[in-house]
Design a protein around this motif. Structure first.
Motif, PDB file in Angstrom:
ATOM      1  N   MET A   1      -1.290   8.378  -5.513  1.00 47.42           N
ATOM      2  CA  MET A   1      -2.367   8.576  -4.794  1.00 47.42           C
ATOM      3  C   MET A   1      -3.236   7.391  -4.819  1.00 47.42           C
ATOM      4  SD  MET A   1      -3.840  10.892  -2.997  1.00 47.42           S
ATOM      5  CE  MET A   1      -5.173  11.789  -2.234  1.00 47.42           C
ATOM      6  N   THR A   2      -3.436   6.751  -5.842  1.00 50.94           N
ATOM      7  CA  THR A   2      -4.062   5.622  -6.142  1.00 50.94           C
ATOM      8  C   THR A   2      -3.609   4.225  -5.135  1.00 50.94           C
ATOM      9  OG1 THR A   2      -2.939   4.806  -7.739  1.00 50.94           O
ATOM     10  CG2 THR A   2      -4.960   5.829  -8.281  1.00 50.94           C
ATOM     11  N   LYS A   3      -2.057   4.246  -5.032  1.00 52.29           N
ATOM     12  CA  LYS A   3      -1.573   3.180  -3.897  1.00 52.29           C
ATOM     13  C   LYS A   3      -2.004   3.753  -2.497  1.00 52.29           C
ATOM     14  CE  LYS A   3       2.624   2.713  -6.475  1.00 52.29           C
ATOM     15  NZ  LYS A   3       4.098   2.824  -6.772  1.00 52.29           N
ATOM     16  N   PHE A   4      -2.036   5.125  -2.279  1.00 50.19           N
ATOM     17  CA  PHE A   4      -2.506   5.403  -0.839  1.00 50.19           C
ATOM     18  C   PHE A   4      -3.956   4.864  -0.482  1.00 50.19           C
ATOM     19  CE2 PHE A   4      -4.726   8.236   2.131  1.00 50.19           C
ATOM     20  CZ  PHE A   4      -3.810   8.215   3.127  1.00 50.19           C
ATOM     21  N   LYS A   5      -4.846   4.970  -1.673  1.00 53.32           N
ATOM     22  CA  LYS A   5      -6.139   4.716  -1.468  1.00 53.32           C
ATOM     23  C   LYS A   5      -6.185   3.199  -1.563  1.00 53.32           C
ATOM     24  CE  LYS A   5      -8.487   8.521  -3.969  1.00 53.32           C
ATOM     25  NZ  LYS A   5      -9.257   8.801  -5.399  1.00 53.32           N
ATOM     26  N   ILE A   6      -5.628   2.474  -2.212  1.00 56.51           N
ATOM     27  CA  ILE A   6      -5.617   0.971  -1.999  1.00 56.51           C
ATOM     28  C   ILE A   6      -5.236   0.400  -0.698  1.00 56.51           C
ATOM     29  CG2 ILE A   6      -4.833  -1.180  -2.947  1.00 56.51           C
ATOM     30  CD1 ILE A   6      -4.520   0.268  -5.687  1.00 56.51           C
ATOM     31  N   ILE A   7      -4.095   1.033  -0.296  1.00 56.73           N
ATOM     32  CA  ILE A   7      -3.538   0.678   1.070  1.00 56.73           C
ATOM     33  C   ILE A   7      -4.750   0.999   2.068  1.00 56.73           C
ATOM     34  CG2 ILE A   7      -1.945   0.943   2.924  1.00 56.73           C
ATOM     35  CD1 ILE A   7       0.108   1.190   0.483  1.00 56.73           C
ATOM     36  N   PHE A   8      -4.960   2.133   2.091  1.00 60.23           N
ATOM     37  CA  PHE A   8      -6.060   2.836   3.270  1.00 60.23           C
ATOM     38  C   PHE A   8      -7.297   1.854   3.489  1.00 60.23           C
ATOM     39  CE2 PHE A   8      -9.709   5.231   4.313  1.00 60.23           C
ATOM     40  CZ  PHE A   8      -9.451   5.698   5.615  1.00 60.23           C
ATOM     41  N   LYS A   9      -7.865   1.602   2.039  1.00 59.16           N
ATOM     42  CA  LYS A   9      -9.079   0.499   1.945  1.00 59.16           C
ATOM     43  C   LYS A   9      -8.937  -0.898   2.471  1.00 59.16           C
ATOM     44  CE  LYS A   9     -11.893   1.571  -1.888  1.00 59.16           C
ATOM     45  NZ  LYS A   9     -12.177   1.439  -3.419  1.00 59.16           N
ATOM     46  N   GLN A  10      -7.691  -1.442   2.272  1.00 58.62           N
ATOM     47  CA  GLN A  10      -7.412  -2.659   2.603  1.00 58.62           C
ATOM     48  C   GLN A  10      -7.059  -2.455   4.072  1.00 58.62           C
ATOM     49  OE1 GLN A  10      -3.592  -3.779   0.756  1.00 58.62           O
ATOM     50  NE2 GLN A  10      -4.858  -4.837  -1.053  1.00 58.62           N
ATOM     51  N   VAL A  11      -6.420  -1.549   4.626  1.00 63.66           N
ATOM     52  CA  VAL A  11      -6.403  -1.262   6.143  1.00 63.66           C
ATOM     53  C   VAL A  11      -7.516  -1.185   6.894  1.00 63.66           C
ATOM     54  CG1 VAL A  11      -5.293  -0.059   8.098  1.00 63.66           C
ATOM     55  CG2 VAL A  11      -3.877  -0.767   6.313  1.00 63.66           C
ATOM     56  N   PHE A  12      -8.439  -0.360   6.381  1.00 64.04           N
ATOM     57  CA  PHE A  12      -9.566  -0.009   7.031  1.00 64.04           C
ATOM     58  C   PHE A  12     -10.550  -1.177   6.963  1.00 64.04           C
ATOM     59  CE2 PHE A  12     -14.101   1.420   6.450  1.00 64.04           C
ATOM     60  CZ  PHE A  12     -14.138   2.372   7.639  1.00 64.04           C
TER      61      PHE A  12
END
Length: 136
Positions: A1-12
Motif C-alpha cells: 500500500m505504501t508503494k501505491f501511495k508513493i506512486i500516486f503522490k508522485q503522479v499527482f
C-alpha cells in the motif's frame, strides 16, 4: 500500500504542475459561468419594454396611465416631456409616446428593446383618444 501511495503522490504532484491539468480543473467552472450568464441575458430580453405615454389633456393622461399591454409597461411617474426625455437619456425607460391633437410621436433609445407602438395605437383608437394616430 505504501508503494501505491508513493506512486500516486508522485503522479499527482507531477500532473498538478502542468497547465493542461489546471485548465481541465478550471474549465467546467468557466463553462458553468458562461451558461448562467447567457441564461441571465435571455431572461432580460423577455422583459416588457418600459415606456411613458404623455398627453396634454389631464383626462386623457389619466386614461393612458391605466392602459395595459403584453409587451410594454407604462411608467406612471413620468408626466411631462422633459421628464420623459431625461428618463430616456438615463435609460430608465425604453421610449415615450406623445399624443398631441390627434397625432402621436414615439421616441425611443437606439439600443432599446424592439417595441412596436402600433399596439398602443390600436388601444388609443378603441378609446377614441387618437383617431388618426400615426406614429412617426
Amino acid at each position: 500500500m505504501t508503494k501505491f501511495k508513493i506512486i500516486f503522490k508522485q503522479v499527482f504532484f507531477k500532473n498538478i504542475k502542468s497547465p493542461a491539468y489546471i485548465i481541465m480543473i478550471i474549465m467546467p467552472i468557466i463553462l458553468l459561468g458562461v451558461v448562467l450568464g447567457i441564461g441571465k441575458l435571455m431572461d432580460q430580453s423577455t422583459e416588457p419594454a418600459k415606456i411613458a405615454v404623455l398627453s396634454q389633456q389631464p383626462a386623457e393622461q389619466a386614461a393612458l396611465q391605466q392602459m395595459r399591454g403584453q409587451d410594454y409597461v407604462i411608467d406612471t411617474q413620468i408626466k411631462t416631456q422633459p421628464q420623459a426625455a431625461q428618463a430616456l437619456k438615463q435609460e430608465k425607460i425604453d421610449g415615450y409616446l406623445i399624443i398631441q391633437q390627434g397625432n402621436s410621436q414615439y421616441f425611443e433609445r437606439k439600443d432599446s428593446r424592439d417595441f412596436d407602438p402600433s399596439g398602443i395605437q390600436n388601444q388609443l383608437n378603441e378609446m377614441n383618444i387618437c383617431d388618426p394616430c400615426a406614429a412617426s
